[in-house]
Design an enzyme around this catalytic site. Sequence first.
Site, PDB file in Angstrom:
ATOM      1  CB  SER A  90       4.892 -20.374   0.772  1.00 27.59           C
ATOM      2  OG  SER A  90       5.242 -21.700   1.102  1.00 27.59           O
ATOM      3  CE1 TYR A 147       5.813 -19.208   6.230  1.00 30.58           C
ATOM      4  CE2 TYR A 147       5.129 -21.130   4.974  1.00 30.58           C
ATOM      5  CZ  TYR A 147       5.938 -20.016   5.120  1.00 30.58           C
ATOM      6  OH  TYR A 147       6.860 -19.706   4.142  1.00 30.58           O
ATOM      7  CE  LYS A 149      -1.647   1.593   3.837  1.00 34.31           C
ATOM      8  NZ  LYS A 149      -2.319   2.076   5.055  1.00 34.31           N
ATOM      9  CB  THR A 185      16.588 -20.667   4.046  1.00 39.28           C
ATOM     10  OG1 THR A 185      15.317 -21.227   4.379  1.00 39.28           O
ATOM     11  CG2 THR A 185      16.625 -20.313   2.575  1.00 39.28           C
ATOM     12  CE  LYS A 189       4.860 -16.757   3.553  1.00 31.74           C
ATOM     13  NZ  LYS A 189       5.639 -15.612   3.044  1.00 31.74           N
TER      14      LYS A 189
HETATM   15  N1  LIG Z   1      12.943 -20.681   3.013  1.00 30.88           N
HETATM   16  C1  LIG Z   1      11.962 -21.297   2.388  1.00 30.88           C
HETATM   17  O1  LIG Z   1      12.023 -22.498   2.121  1.00 30.88           O
HETATM   18  C2  LIG Z   1      10.752 -20.542   1.964  1.00 30.88           C
HETATM   19  C3  LIG Z   1       9.824 -21.174   1.128  1.00 30.88           C
HETATM   20  C4  LIG Z   1       8.699 -20.490   0.741  1.00 30.88           C
HETATM   21  C5  LIG Z   1       8.517 -19.193   1.141  1.00 30.88           C
HETATM   22  N2  LIG Z   1       9.426 -18.601   1.942  1.00 30.88           N
HETATM   23  C6  LIG Z   1       9.185 -17.223   2.335  1.00 30.88           C
HETATM   24  O2  LIG Z   1      10.276 -16.417   1.901  1.00 30.88           O
HETATM   25  C7  LIG Z   1      10.448 -15.329   2.802  1.00 30.88           C
HETATM   26  C8  LIG Z   1      11.903 -15.254   3.246  1.00 30.88           C
HETATM   27  O3  LIG Z   1      12.264 -16.466   3.866  1.00 30.88           O
HETATM   28  P1  LIG Z   1      13.765 -16.791   4.287  1.00 30.88           P
HETATM   29  O4  LIG Z   1      13.959 -18.233   4.168  1.00 30.88           O
HETATM   30  O5  LIG Z   1      14.695 -15.873   3.599  1.00 30.88           O
HETATM   31  O6  LIG Z   1      13.685 -16.460   5.829  1.00 30.88           O
HETATM   32  P2  LIG Z   1      14.674 -15.580   6.725  1.00 30.88           P
HETATM   33  O7  LIG Z   1      14.252 -15.817   8.133  1.00 30.88           O
HETATM   34  O8  LIG Z   1      16.092 -15.832   6.369  1.00 30.88           O
HETATM   35  O9  LIG Z   1      14.301 -14.102   6.278  1.00 30.88           O
HETATM   36  C9  LIG Z   1      13.149 -13.459   6.718  1.00 30.88           C
HETATM   37  C10 LIG Z   1      13.499 -12.007   6.918  1.00 30.88           C
HETATM   38  O10 LIG Z   1      12.320 -11.309   7.340  1.00 30.88           O
HETATM   39  C11 LIG Z   1      12.708 -10.400   8.337  1.00 30.88           C
HETATM   40  N3  LIG Z   1      11.562 -10.053   9.179  1.00 30.88           N
HETATM   41  C12 LIG Z   1      10.855 -10.860  10.004  1.00 30.88           C
HETATM   42  N4  LIG Z   1       9.916 -10.157  10.639  1.00 30.88           N
HETATM   43  C13 LIG Z   1      10.013  -8.883  10.184  1.00 30.88           C
HETATM   44  C14 LIG Z   1       9.322  -7.689  10.461  1.00 30.88           C
HETATM   45  N5  LIG Z   1       8.299  -7.647  11.331  1.00 30.88           N
HETATM   46  N6  LIG Z   1       9.689  -6.559   9.814  1.00 30.88           N
HETATM   47  C15 LIG Z   1      10.718  -6.576   8.927  1.00 30.88           C
HETATM   48  N7  LIG Z   1      11.399  -7.670   8.620  1.00 30.88           N
HETATM   49  C16 LIG Z   1      11.063  -8.815   9.250  1.00 30.88           C
HETATM   50  C17 LIG Z   1      13.798 -11.123   9.134  1.00 30.88           C
HETATM   51  O11 LIG Z   1      14.573 -10.189   9.872  1.00 30.88           O
HETATM   52  C18 LIG Z   1      14.560 -11.802   8.017  1.00 30.88           C
HETATM   53  O12 LIG Z   1      15.613 -11.002   7.525  1.00 30.88           O
HETATM   54  C19 LIG Z   1       9.454 -15.549   3.936  1.00 30.88           C
HETATM   55  O13 LIG Z   1       8.304 -14.787   3.686  1.00 30.88           O
HETATM   56  C20 LIG Z   1       9.128 -17.030   3.833  1.00 30.88           C
HETATM   57  O14 LIG Z   1       7.873 -17.340   4.334  1.00 30.88           O
HETATM   58  C21 LIG Z   1      10.546 -19.238   2.360  1.00 30.88           C
HETATM   59  O1  LIG Z   2       6.275 -24.524   2.192  1.00 32.18           O
HETATM   60  C1  LIG Z   2       7.605 -24.218   2.030  1.00 32.18           C
HETATM   61  C2  LIG Z   2       8.005 -22.984   2.766  1.00 32.18           C
HETATM   62  O2  LIG Z   2       6.992 -22.045   2.801  1.00 32.18           O
HETATM   63  C3  LIG Z   2       8.615 -23.094   4.078  1.00 32.18           C
HETATM   64  O3  LIG Z   2       9.974 -23.273   3.877  1.00 32.18           O
HETATM   65  C4  LIG Z   2       8.203 -24.158   4.972  1.00 32.18           C
HETATM   66  O4  LIG Z   2       6.858 -24.301   5.056  1.00 32.18           O
HETATM   67  C5  LIG Z   2       8.778 -23.905   6.326  1.00 32.18           C
HETATM   68  O5  LIG Z   2       8.665 -25.033   7.063  1.00 32.18           O
END
Ligand SMILES: NC(=O)c1ccc[n+]([C@@H]2O[C@H](COP(=O)([O-])OP(=O)(O)OC[C@H]3O[C@@H](n4cnc5c(N)ncnc54)[C@H](O)[C@@H]3O)[C@@H](O)[C@H]2O)c1
Ligand SMILES: OC[C@@H](O)C(O)[C@H](O)CO
Length: 295
Positions: free
Chosen positions: A186, A201, A166, A236, A205
């Site tokens: 996700s 979660y 927004k 990750t 999503k």
């Molecule tokens: N890792 C996976 O397998 C995976 C898969 C699907 C989706 N995702 C999504 O991708 C995104 C990033 O995941 P990642 O693996 O890099 O995780 P990560 O924990 O390494 O990164 C998440 C980041 O979000 C920041 N964050 C959390 N709360 C916050 C807030 N209130 N304000 C500002 N920043 C905030 C954290 O400081 C961190 O830098 C997430 O939304 C996660 O749900 C991850």
């Molecule tokens: O579904 C895959 C991701 O969103 C995520 O890495 C997982 O669910 C976290 O356990």
Amino acid sequence: MDRSELTSRLLPEMTLGSAQAKLNKPLPLPANLSPAERAAARFRISGVAVVTGGTGDLGSVACEALLEHGLDTLLVWDLQGPASTRKIETLRSKFPSARIEFSNIDVTDDAQVTKASQEALEMVGGIDVLLTFAGVVSCDHAKDMPAKEWRRTFDINTTGSFLCAKAVANVMVKSGNGGSIVHVASISAHRVNFPQPQVAYNASKAAVLAMTKSLAAEWAVHGIRVNSISPGYMDTILNEGDGLQAARTIWNERNPNGRIGSPEELCGAVILLASSAGRYINGADIIIDGGQTLF
Ligand SMILES: NC(=O)c1ccc[n+]([C@@H]2O[C@H](COP(=O)([O-])OP(=O)(O)OC[C@H]3O[C@@H](n4cnc5c(N)ncnc54)[C@H](O)[C@@H]3O)[C@@H](O)[C@H]2O)c1
Ligand SMILES: OC[C@@H](O)C(O)[C@H](O)CO
């Protein structure tokens, strides 16, 4: 009430012709480019990008991809910590000619993200791209889920992504240049994860997907495209806590490619959606999971 009266009363901003849609302008590629230059130009990212969660495992890789593709100014919004300082320093040393700024911003705070967006307009003339990587995972069983944990998950993953979209869209509208917003959903938005319980979660999503489509419909008239990516399991830190390390064996077995993904494997989709190569992609979601959701 006739149709046009209804449209202008209920959805004045969506009335066709109320703003010049950048999406409908010709692709800005000079005619004298070589085929290789034309190919590169389609995927070039210029201007200013905001990346929330940009010092996280996936967000930082996406930042690097934007910079590799020519981004001039990167604004990272994340929570301050030792890791964030380190990652910003690494990016600055790899891309010395780019402007890279970090702001300690909680994406759930409407006032903070609004202020940071307005500052971007004043400081660097606007925002062209927004990637919303800030997110948290929650692995409580539904029957034990504290209301506080449910709300926290939604607050960061869904509301935070909305508030940033927004605030940034308002700046994009003011600058009149349109832009591209890429939300991070996700595979959990599409199906129930196994074996870990993740009701909050998954639901948060799925809401990101519905929000993405709604915003895409509402903001196309301003030349703003809104899409999402749906990563599968990536290698990750997010997938190491809460017993998730043990779940990795099952995820690998259930993936047709036999493995979870690496963060770099998201870059192609991010660049496609953020660049003019994706100019006619709006309201879409790209699943990047090595086929995890096929069975
Ligand atoms: N890792 C996976 O397998 C995976 C898969 C699907 C989706 N995702 C999504 O991708 C995104 C990033 O995941 P990642 O693996 O890099 O995780 P990560 O924990 O390494 O990164 C998440 C980041 O979000 C920041 N964050 C959390 N709360 C916050 C807030 N209130 N304000 C500002 N920043 C905030 C954290 O400081 C961190 O830098 C997430 O939304 C996660 O749900 C991850
Ligand atoms: O579904 C895959 C991701 O969103 C995520 O890495 C997982 O669910 C976290 O356990």
